[in-house]
Design an enzyme around this catalytic site. Structure first.
Site, short mmCIF file in Angstrom:
data_model
loop_
_atom_site.label_atom_id
_atom_site.label_comp_id
_atom_site.label_asym_id
_atom_site.label_seq_id
_atom_site.Cartn_x
_atom_site.Cartn_y
_atom_site.Cartn_z
N ASP A 74 9.16 109.35 22.92
CA ASP A 74 9.75 108.22 23.76
C ASP A 74 11.39 108.47 23.42
OD1 ASP A 74 8.39 107.13 25.94
OD2 ASP A 74 7.52 105.73 24.67
N GLU A 124 3.07 103.66 35.55
CA GLU A 124 2.44 102.47 34.74
C GLU A 124 2.41 101.39 35.69
OE1 GLU A 124 4.25 101.81 30.99
OE2 GLU A 124 3.03 99.86 30.57
N ASP A 140 7.07 104.22 22.67
CA ASP A 140 7.77 103.06 22.22
C ASP A 140 6.92 101.55 21.98
OD1 ASP A 140 8.00 102.54 24.77
OD2 ASP A 140 10.06 102.25 24.71
N SER A 141 5.69 101.64 22.67
CA SER A 141 4.70 100.77 22.47
C SER A 141 4.39 100.54 20.77
CB SER A 141 3.57 101.19 23.09
OG SER A 141 2.88 102.55 22.58
N GLU A 182 12.32 106.57 30.65
CA GLU A 182 11.96 105.70 31.90
C GLU A 182 12.91 105.41 33.02
OE1 GLU A 182 11.05 101.76 30.40
OE2 GLU A 182 9.49 102.35 28.87
N LYS A 206 10.20 111.70 26.58
CA LYS A 206 9.76 110.86 27.66
C LYS A 206 11.02 109.70 27.80
CE LYS A 206 6.41 107.84 27.86
NZ LYS A 206 7.11 106.52 28.07
O1 KIV Z 1 5.25 103.53 24.85
C1 KIV Z 1 4.09 103.91 25.32
O2 KIV Z 1 3.00 103.69 24.72
C2 KIV Z 1 4.05 104.35 26.80
C3 KIV Z 1 2.79 104.23 27.39
C4 KIV Z 1 2.49 102.85 27.72
C5 KIV Z 1 2.69 105.18 28.57
O3 KIV Z 1 5.19 104.41 27.43
#
Ligand code: KIV
Length: 256
Positions: free
Chosen positions: A84, A181, A45-46, A114, A112
């Protein structure tokens, strides 16, 4: 290889070789990074920050992730593709499973999410359905608004213990790996040595985890407005883009 076999292979690297992971949001980059041999492509989600121009990851929706995941999957990568779960799409175990199923149906090998202990039940719901899950502990970008910024974790024995307890809960729920992280190097080493699945670090110092993940724009130098202090750019695509565009503009505008 099936998604489950790919995820199990990543787990199996712990103690034998280090894991290289990169974020990825589009088809051509997925083809290039896969050809380069990355182990993991994360449609993270970056995306919201480095592609969509949001100030943080809290405005990323499932539709955003699906759109970019589908582009990455069209490259048919050998690498494990993780997607994500965006904020607000895994509030309950049932919602987490529904979201994970949508991402798996769009071609993600794994998902993934969090958080630690409070997410364990959600992780179990997803892994019980056969979808591999990667954990994410330490600094959690989806909590940036509550926490008032991005703060380093693992600075005290209590913080390190809390991360370890979270990791153990996630492992019991079936995660195949955990991203750490912005955890201090000492705490990252301690956690990595203590747990049975690989840790993949970002902002945790080099040589402290079982692997590393980088945001692709940090590696390529294509998002120059914010470069985290730990980033090690290997290219300067921002400068190359401006130079190429200036040459083109000069050629076109000077043509008459
Ligand atoms: O969203 C993302 O790019 C991430 C990385 C920073 C691990 O979760």
């Amino acid at each position: 290889m099936s998604p489950q076999e790919k995820a199990a292979a990543i787990t199996g690297y712990k103690g034998s070789r280090l894991i290289a992971a990169l974020t990825c949001y589009d088809y051509p980059t997925a083809r290039l990074l896969d050809e380069a041999g990355t182990d993991i492509l994360l449609v993270g989600d970056s995306l919201g920050m480095v592609v969509l121009g949001f100030p943080d990851t809290t405005r990323v929706t499932l539709a955003h992730i699906l759109h970019h995941l589908e582009a990455v999957v069209r490259a048919q990568p050998q690498a494990l593709v993780i997607a994500d779960l965006p904020i607000h799409t895994y509030e309950t175990p049932q919602q987490a499973l529904e979201t994970a199923r949508k991402l798996a149906a769009a071609g993600a090998d794994a998902v993934k999410l969090e958080g630690g202990i409070r997410q364990a039940e959600k992780v179990r719901a997803i892994t019980s359905a056969g979808i591999p899950v990667c954990g994410h502990l330490g600094m959690l970008p989806q909590r940036v608004l509550e926490e008032g910024g991005y703060h380093k974790k693992g600075k005290t024995p209590e913080q390190t213990r809390a991360i370890l307890e979270g990791a153990e809960a996630l492992i019991a729920a079936g995660v195949f790996a955990i991203i750490l992280e912005s955890v201090t190097p000492a705490a990252s080493r301690e956690i990595t040595a203590a747990i049975s699945v690989p840790t993949i670090g970002i902002g945790c110092g080099e040589g402290t985890c079982d692997g590393q993940i980088a945001v692709i724009t940090d590696l390529l130098g294509s998002f120059p407005w914010f470069v985290p202090p730990f980033a090690k750019p290997e290219a300067d695509l921002a400068a190359a883009t401006i130079a190429a565009a200036r040459k083109y503009i000069g050629r076109v505008q000077g043509g008459r």
